[in-house]
Scaffold this active site. Structure first.
Site, PDB file in Angstrom:
ATOM      1  N   HIS A 129       0.889  -7.770  -8.642  1.00 46.09           N
ATOM      2  CA  HIS A 129       0.514  -8.673  -7.460  1.00 46.09           C
ATOM      3  C   HIS A 129       0.501 -10.229  -7.819  1.00 46.09           C
ATOM      4  CE1 HIS A 129      -1.407 -10.035  -4.136  1.00 46.09           C
ATOM      5  NE2 HIS A 129      -1.123  -9.818  -3.265  1.00 46.09           N
ATOM      6  N   ASP A 206      -6.446  -2.509 -11.464  1.00 47.30           N
ATOM      7  CA  ASP A 206      -6.035  -3.549  -9.427  1.00 47.30           C
ATOM      8  C   ASP A 206      -6.302  -2.189  -8.637  1.00 47.30           C
ATOM      9  OD1 ASP A 206      -5.560  -3.995  -7.226  1.00 47.30           O
ATOM     10  OD2 ASP A 206      -3.847  -5.410  -8.164  1.00 47.30           O
ATOM     11  N   GLN A 209      -4.298  -0.914  -4.085  1.00 44.47           N
ATOM     12  CA  GLN A 209      -3.263  -0.220  -2.950  1.00 44.47           C
ATOM     13  C   GLN A 209      -4.124   1.473  -3.624  1.00 44.47           C
ATOM     14  OE1 GLN A 209      -1.771  -0.825  -0.969  1.00 44.47           O
ATOM     15  NE2 GLN A 209      -1.790  -2.785  -0.939  1.00 44.47           N
ATOM     16  N   LYS A 232      -8.533  -3.017   3.138  1.00 48.24           N
ATOM     17  CA  LYS A 232      -7.479  -2.061   3.139  1.00 48.24           C
ATOM     18  C   LYS A 232      -7.994  -0.688   2.785  1.00 48.24           C
ATOM     19  CE  LYS A 232      -5.029  -5.139  -0.241  1.00 48.24           C
ATOM     20  NZ  LYS A 232      -4.126  -5.921   0.582  1.00 48.24           N
ATOM     21  N   CYS A 371       3.704 -11.072  -2.513  1.00 42.76           N
ATOM     22  CA  CYS A 371       3.179 -11.349  -3.257  1.00 42.76           C
ATOM     23  C   CYS A 371       3.750 -10.828  -5.000  1.00 42.76           C
ATOM     24  CB  CYS A 371       1.616 -11.063  -2.953  1.00 42.76           C
ATOM     25  SG  CYS A 371       0.971 -11.630  -1.860  1.00 42.76           S
TER      26      CYS A 371
HETATM   27  N1  PMP Z   1      -3.271  -5.955  -5.369  1.00 43.08           N
HETATM   28  C1  PMP Z   1      -2.827  -5.389  -4.924  1.00 43.08           C
HETATM   29  C2  PMP Z   1      -2.093  -4.168  -5.297  1.00 43.08           C
HETATM   30  C3  PMP Z   1      -2.829  -5.819  -3.666  1.00 43.08           C
HETATM   31  O1  PMP Z   1      -2.156  -5.206  -2.977  1.00 43.08           O
HETATM   32  C4  PMP Z   1      -2.870  -6.872  -2.905  1.00 43.08           C
HETATM   33  C5  PMP Z   1      -3.136  -7.225  -1.541  1.00 43.08           C
HETATM   34  N2  PMP Z   1      -2.558  -7.541  -1.035  1.00 43.08           N
HETATM   35  C6  PMP Z   1      -4.274  -7.445  -3.964  1.00 43.08           C
HETATM   36  C7  PMP Z   1      -4.183  -6.884  -4.884  1.00 43.08           C
HETATM   37  C8  PMP Z   1      -5.255  -8.937  -3.909  1.00 43.08           C
HETATM   38  O2  PMP Z   1      -5.703  -7.856  -2.763  1.00 43.08           O
HETATM   39  P1  PMP Z   1      -7.420  -9.220  -1.486  1.00 43.08           P
HETATM   40  O3  PMP Z   1      -6.294 -10.331  -0.987  1.00 43.08           O
HETATM   41  O4  PMP Z   1      -7.875  -8.963  -1.263  1.00 43.08           O
HETATM   42  O5  PMP Z   1      -8.068  -9.884  -2.190  1.00 43.08           O
END
Ligand code: PMP
Length: 413
Positions: A129, A206, A209, A232, A371
């Site tokens: 991401h 990270d 997910q 999430k 993203c």
């Molecule tokens: N890493 C991953 C794999 C994500 O899916 C996301 C959110 N789509 C993020 C990081 C960022 O998370 P946040 O916007 O809650 O900081």
């Protein structure tokens, strides 16, 4: 009552916990399949937020009055809940952040800025991401280290042979997601940690997910850092956490200065800092959101994350099967290990048109680059449609989604 003693999940009972699932969109019952972006919030979490603001809203750690004591106790109790949820050894290894992005930025700016320089390498994967790419790029410009990219194969699984070759004596840190938000690939993070550690490198996982979908055990993974977002995993926006091994956090300097994180402040002698984890929690945190995040994780625990995982795997298999019947539809991301995310493109139909039209039928899916532009570009696309599942989704909803999709494709082709 959401707990089940059964081996399968009581989805009807779970759905009753989510008031938002009763609403309609454009006159149709909501089918919410955008859980990878944000999950919906059970009433237990809503009640926790409401109760906090009605009964003990106060700033934490500084008051000597009852409300401040109660808020502090609930906030710190959540640290213990998160510790348990992640399988960490000590509550002080949990730092509250706004979410995954802020947690990664904490590692980048505190650990990274003080440990990385010319000649060093940080490995990230093509599945990342943007929040696990851009902060490293910003710091690489400043500190002069090199970012190297772990490739993926045609199924969207990491190329582990290439990874083994990439990890070397220059590697200082591997930053990789546990589960890809764009494709749903589950990465072998424990094996990756072992390989990184053999070369003396650290690993940041990270878990944005993974936390909602898979049992997480940071000790079994041997992660040095692990990040996730509350919104999430059935919690409110504004609260997430970073796990870091105690000895690493202790050696790291603060990254944001302010109240809460200091021990002493003097114009003559400078400042000294609070112990871990408070050293990394400058200013007033999202107290209510953190406390409600704790309730969300308890809610997950009451159902059982393994049951949720199995349920979602069933939904994923059903979705793959049904979507596979649609002429000209191509699923991107078919790794053998996947969580409940399905990304696809359709010949002759723009992803954006599909998402807009399907919304008119009450179905919420996501469209765009998720993203993850480097990943999508690698597969030659600018955007995909993505359906992603949560504990409250049902096979019937997937059937509604697939029927709506079939209709929409007929309209745009
Ligand atoms: N890493 C991953 C794999 C994500 O899916 C996301 C959110 N789509 C993020 C990081 C960022 O998370 P946040 O916007 O809650 O900081």
């Amino acid at each position: 009552m959401t707990a089940t003693t059964d081996l399968t999940l009581d989805v009807a009972a779970i759905r009753r916990d989510f008031p938002i699932l009763e609403r309609e969109v454009h006159g149709k019952p909501l089918v919410y399949l955008d859980n990878a972006a944000t999950s919906q919030t059970p009433r237990q979490v809503l009640e926790t937020l409401d109760h906090y603001y009605r009964h003990y809203n106060a700033n934490i750690h500084r008051g000597l009055h009852t409300l401040a004591d109660e808020a502090t106790a609930a906030y710190e109790a959540t640290r213990e809940t998160v510790r348990r949820f992640l399988g960490a050894g000590q509550a002080r290894e949990i730092v509250f952040t706004r979410g995954t992005t802020e947690a990664i930025n904490l590692v980048v700016h505190s650990w990274g800025r003080h440990n990385l320089g010319p000649g060093d390498e940080v490995l990230i994967s093509r599945l990342e991401h943007h929040s696990n790419i851009v902060p490293w790029q910003l710091l690489a410009k400043e500190r002069g280290f090199t970012i190297r990219v772990i490739p993926v194969d045609e199924r969207g699984a990491l190329d582990m042979a290439a990874y083994r070759d990439l990890v070397g004596e220059r590697t200082r840190l591997v930053a990789v997601n546990h589960v890809s938000n764009a494709f749903g690939t589950i990465n072998p993070v424990a094996e990756m940690a072992r390989i990184a550690h053999e070369q003396g490198a650290l690993i940041l996982v990270d878990g944005a997910q993974a936390a909602p979908h898979e049992p997480v055990d940071v000790v079994a993974i041997d992660a040095d850092f692990y990040a996730f977002s509350g919104h999430k995993v059935y919690g409110p926006t504004g609260a997430g956490a970073l796990y870091g091994k105690a000895h690493l956090l202790e050696a790291m300097p603060p990254w944001q200065g302010g109240g809460e994180m200091i021990r002493t402040v003097s114009f003559e002698e400078g400042s000294t800092f609070a112990d871990v984890p408070h050293k990394f929690e400058a200013g007033t945190p999202s107290v209510a959101d953190v406390i409600a995040l704790g309730r969300a994780l308890e809610w997950v625990d009451e159902i059982g994350i393994a049951l949720i995982r199995d349920w979602e795997h069933g939904l994923l298999a059903h979705a793959h099967r049904e979507l596979g019947r649609i002429d000209g539809l191509h699923i991107l991301g078919t790794a053998p290990q996947k969580a409940g995310v399905v990304s696809f493109v359709v010949d002759g139909a723009h992803a954006q048109d599909i998402a807009l039209l399907i919304d008119q039928l009450g179905v919420a899916i996501r469209t765009g680059n998720h993203c993850a532009q480097p990943l999508l570009h690698h597969f030659g696309v600018e955007a995909t449609c993505r359906a992603s599942f949560a504990a409250y989704n049902t096979p019937e909803e997937i059937d509604i989604f697939v029927a709506a999709l079939t209709r929409v494709i007929g309209m745009v082709r």
